[in-house]
Design a protein around this motif. Structure first.
Motif: not given
Length: 157
Positions: A53-57, A122-125, A143-152
């Motif tokens: 997901d990160f690769r694709d975005n 599992r964390s993102t900073v 699943t879906g984390h990158v989409a949520k991160l992009r929104r945030d």
């Protein structure tokens, strides 16, 4: 239990080996925003979903000024295999002693099927150009984390 980081805190600097064994230092990315995501184990279903997901975005994240770094407790050799298998195009870093994960609050107590143990959370900073935490998310879903991160982060596709 390690202390989770809050927005406005200074991001702890680190140097870790990438999948080729080359040292990567966080402070070398100063001047740009960095997404550091911590994942439990390369080549497992959830971690593969998240990495791909990160690769694709990556192009749109890069266009918005973000560099992506993935960190796990896996040895360099396992990371190299994972990078090749999934054609990953961003650095994966090996934190075998989980010292960096602990410094970021991404190592601590976990519960699974009634058992309590120490492990990677599992964390993102997100770290801004000056080295300050602008966003810290813990216990994220693969699943879906990158989409949520992009929104945030306010990044549109």
């Amino acid at each position: 239990m390690t202390q989770q980081l809050d927005q406005g805190a200074t991001a702890p600097d680190f140097t870790l080996p990438d999948a080729q064994g080359n040292p990567v230092t966080l402070s070398s990315f100063r001047g740009g925003d960095v997404i550091v995501y911590f994942y439990p184990a390369a080549a497992t279903p959830g971690c593969t979903t998240q990495a791909c997901d990160f690769r694709d975005n990556l192009a749109s994240l890069g266009a918005a000024g973000f560099t992506v770094l993935g960190i796990s407790p896996d040895p360099v050799e396992k990371l190299a295999d994972f990078v090749e298998q999934e054609a990953l195009t961003f650095p994966l870093l090996s934190d075998e002693d989980h010292g960096v994960a602990a410094a970021y609050g991404a190592w601590g107590e976990k519960k699974n099927y009634g058992k309590t143990y120490e492990g990677l959370i599992r964390s993102t900073v997100v770290i801004d150009a000056e080295g300050t935490i602008s966003l810290a998310q813990y216990n994220v879903r693969a699943t879906g984390h990158v989409a949520k991160l992009r929104r945030d982060l306010g990044i549109d596709r």
